[in-house]
Scaffold this active site. Structure first.
Site, PDB file in Angstrom:
ATOM      1  N   HIS A   1      -8.509   9.557   3.610  1.00 30.56           N
ATOM      2  CA  HIS A   1      -8.143   8.458   2.706  1.00 30.56           C
ATOM      3  C   HIS A   1      -8.404   8.938   1.282  1.00 30.56           C
ATOM      4  O   HIS A   1      -9.457   9.512   1.008  1.00 30.56           O
ATOM      5  CB  HIS A   1      -8.984   7.217   3.025  1.00 30.56           C
TER       6      HIS A   1
ATOM      7  N   GLU B   1       0.865  -1.189   0.000  1.00 32.55           N
ATOM      8  CA  GLU B   1       0.000   0.000   0.000  1.00 32.55           C
ATOM      9  C   GLU B   1       0.893   1.228   0.000  1.00 32.55           C
ATOM     10  O   GLU B   1       2.116   1.120   0.101  1.00 32.55           O
ATOM     11  CB  GLU B   1      -0.931  -0.014   1.220  1.00 32.55           C
TER      12      GLU B   1
ATOM     13  N   ARG C   1      -0.371   8.829   9.127  1.00 31.96           N
ATOM     14  CA  ARG C   1      -0.192   7.392   9.379  1.00 31.96           C
ATOM     15  C   ARG C   1       0.120   6.628   8.095  1.00 31.96           C
ATOM     16  O   ARG C   1      -0.522   6.847   7.061  1.00 31.96           O
ATOM     17  CB  ARG C   1      -1.453   6.807  10.014  1.00 31.96           C
TER      18      ARG C   1
ATOM     19  N   ARG D   1      -0.452   8.471   1.757  1.00 32.98           N
ATOM     20  CA  ARG D   1      -1.812   8.892   1.398  1.00 32.98           C
ATOM     21  C   ARG D   1      -2.071  10.380   1.565  1.00 32.98           C
ATOM     22  O   ARG D   1      -2.960  10.912   0.891  1.00 32.98           O
ATOM     23  CB  ARG D   1      -2.865   8.048   2.104  1.00 32.98           C
TER      24      ARG D   1
ATOM     25  N   HIS E   1     -10.829   9.695   7.456  1.00 36.00           N
ATOM     26  CA  HIS E   1     -10.554   8.269   7.648  1.00 36.00           C
ATOM     27  C   HIS E   1      -9.927   7.940   8.993  1.00 36.00           C
ATOM     28  O   HIS E   1     -10.293   6.953   9.616  1.00 36.00           O
ATOM     29  CB  HIS E   1      -9.630   7.824   6.516  1.00 36.00           C
TER      30      HIS E   1
HETATM   31  C1  SIN Z   1      -7.025   0.719   3.063  1.00 36.34           C
HETATM   32  O1  SIN Z   1      -7.320  -0.469   2.965  1.00 36.34           O
HETATM   33  O2  SIN Z   1      -6.744   1.434   2.116  1.00 36.34           O
HETATM   34  C2  SIN Z   1      -7.025   1.343   4.424  1.00 36.34           C
HETATM   35  C3  SIN Z   1      -5.985   0.746   5.255  1.00 36.34           C
HETATM   36  C4  SIN Z   1      -5.609   1.698   6.346  1.00 36.34           C
HETATM   37  O3  SIN Z   1      -6.334   2.639   6.653  1.00 36.34           O
HETATM   38  O4  SIN Z   1      -4.521   1.518   6.884  1.00 36.34           O
END
Ligand code: SIN
Length: 520
Positions: A240, A128, A381, A287, A346
């Protein structure tokens, strides 16, 4: 066993009382990890829960964890976490939590959690935003949180969980905790206890639309502030990048997991153009970078949303069943159509100031999970670090709370039902969405402060009233901290201060009186 006895609204001024060694408020990953740890150390543990849903249940992507015997390392995970945190992480806290991750996940597996495998006995790893490696374990494709919650719920099935109990006040004499004031269907009550663990989750419902469940109303932030405990880095509300877009929808909205981009999906605007070419990690940048890039493009173009093109992903429905269901419910086939997305509130990167075992400045008060600020997340985060932190610090907080209870003995709390101010929820959410969203500036934040000043004294006689009061206190703290940070850093973007100021590379801790004073 926990004793429960009615006492009438007499001398104690309450309708019922109970006694416990440890009270845990919240039933997500941090709350149940804490409660199980406390219970397994022999403590009388009472768990208070106001709402059926937890943010844990809705977590999609997974748990970031360094597996032994791989090319990954604790130091690499620490480096990625510090880079995302934009100078405000506590490196020792990050290292401590990351290094304990594999053990905590192994304990969760002992409690019955099952993660997806790429080969028998080998966990499948995804990537991610902000991660330099594939290190994210997942379950049910994109239903990791549901599996974590299922396993913890099962392990905690015999524990003393009190549903529909709303915590109103942490009771203390200013030097130590003595219990919690609670409202349930029987009225107002006290749970007397020397240790209380806040595991109340986040604050997404400060905003009109959020990925968070309905109970994420900043309760723990407010409870801590009222108890005289500081909150740190609270201006850093993470948006997010990809929440499913719907022009009119409010409340909880489906998340479109970042793991889609880890598996090859790309972000495009309405003209088919990327918006993250300025960053070496492109759409897999941390993010805050991606959310800000989307927001800037939307502002420049006047478009309402951007799009995620996930059509290249093989076996989409098997790998991403949760996203598939959310898209189908909105009439979108993600294997053939683009998914419309916008940044959505988020995660609270800041929170109640704690050490890495959840201890706050008030003896007997602990916090773990999203409500806490351990120094793990800094100004932004890193993806999938939240379940990790919840598991590790939740367990530690449970054990530390038991130790504290043994030393502290059995306190007798006095009822202390205070009145606080609340603003109408729609007014508050509209103002926060307009003035304290992905991009803020001084003029907007001042307007927000004026609106918050219109809050009126409210008694917490219902869950909704208690939440409105908590939202108002939390909004005040976010606004105060956002006004004070006259720079852009991590997920706090100031339109009037677009650059990062090296002189402001420090965390700010607010107390209730400070938040109030700053808004006058
Ligand atoms: C996601 O699945 O994109 C969110 C995961 C997260 O908030 O760490």
């Amino acid at each position: 066993m926990t004793r429960s006895f009615a006492c009438g609204a007499g001398a104690a001024g309450v309708d019922w009382q109970q006694r416990a060694d440890v009270v845990v408020i919240g039933t997500g990953v941090a709350g149940l990890a804490a409660a199980l740890a406390a219970h397994r150390k022999g403590s009388r543990t009472v768990i208070l829960s106001k709402a059926p849903d937890t943010a844990t249940f809705y977590a999609q992507g997974g748990i970031a964890v360094v597996l032994p015997h791989t090319d990954d390392s604790v130091e690499a995970h620490v480096r990625d976490t510090l880079a995302a945190g934009a100078g405000l992480c506590d490196p020792d806290a990050v290292r401590s939590i990351v290094a304990d991750g594999y053990r905590a996940v192994a304990d969760l597996v002992d409690d019955g959690a099952r993660f997806d495998e790429s080969a028998p006995g080998q966990w499948a790893l995804t990537r991610e935003g902000g991660h330099s490696r594939r290190r994210i374990i997942h379950a049910g494709g994109d239903a990791t949180g549901a599996e974590v919650q299922r396993a913890l719920d099962h392990a905690a099935a015999t524990l003393d969980i009190r549903r529909n109990h709303v915590a109103l006040q942490i009771l203390s004499d200013g030097t130590a905790v003595s219990g919690v004031l609670v409202r349930n269907a029987d009225g107002l009550g006290i749970v007397h206890a020397p240790s209380v663990i806040l595991a109340t989750g986040g604050l997404g419902h400060l905003y009109r639309a959020t990925t968070n469940p309905e109970g994420s109303t900043g309760d723990g932030i407010a409870l801590a502030l009222w108890a005289g405990v500081g909150v740190t880095d609270i201006e850093f509300v993470q948006f997010h990048p990809t929440m499913l877009f719907d022009r009119t929808a409010t409340g909880r909205r489906p998340l479109i997991t970042e793991a889609l981009r880890g598996e090859g999906a790309v972000l495009r605007d309405a003209r088919g153009e990327s918006m993250t070419t300025h960053h070496p990690m492109g759409d897999l940048a941390p993010r805050d970078v991606v959310a800000a890039a989307i927001q800037a493009r939307l502002r420049a173009s006047g478009d309402e949303c951007v799009f995620l093109d996930a059509r290249s992903i093989d076996r989409f429905a098997q790998r991403f069943p949760t996203v598939t269901a959310a898209c189908r419910a909105a009439g979108i086939d993600p294997t053939r159509q683009l998914i419309p997305v916008v940044p959505g509130a988020h995660y609270s990167c800041g929170g109640v100031a704690t050490d890495v075992s959840g201890r706050t400045e008030l003896p007997g008060l602990f916090a773990a999970g999203e409500v806490a600020r351990t120094g793990m997340h800094g100004a932004n985060r890193l993806a999938s670090n939240s379940l990790l932190e919840g598991l590790v610090v939740g367990g530690r907080a449970g054990r530390a709370a038991v130790e504290h209870s043994r030393d502290a003995g059995a306190p007798v709390a006095k009822a202390d039902e205070r009145q606080h101010n609340a603003l109408d929820r729609t007014v508050l959410q509209t103002a926060m969405s307009e003035f304290a969203s992905v991009v803020r500036d001084a003029a907007g934040l001042r307007q927000l402060a004026d609106i918050l000043a219109e809050a009126t004294p409210t008694r917490m006689t219902t869950r909704a009233a208690a939440e409105d009061v908590a939202l108002t206190a939390t909004a005040r703290a976010v606004t105060t901290a956002a006004l004070a940070r006259t720079e852009s850093r991590g997920c706090h973007h100031r339109g009037d201060h677009p650059d990062t100021d090296p002189e402001q590379a420090f965390s700010r801790t607010l107390h209730d009186d400070h938040a109030a004073a700053c808004l006058q």
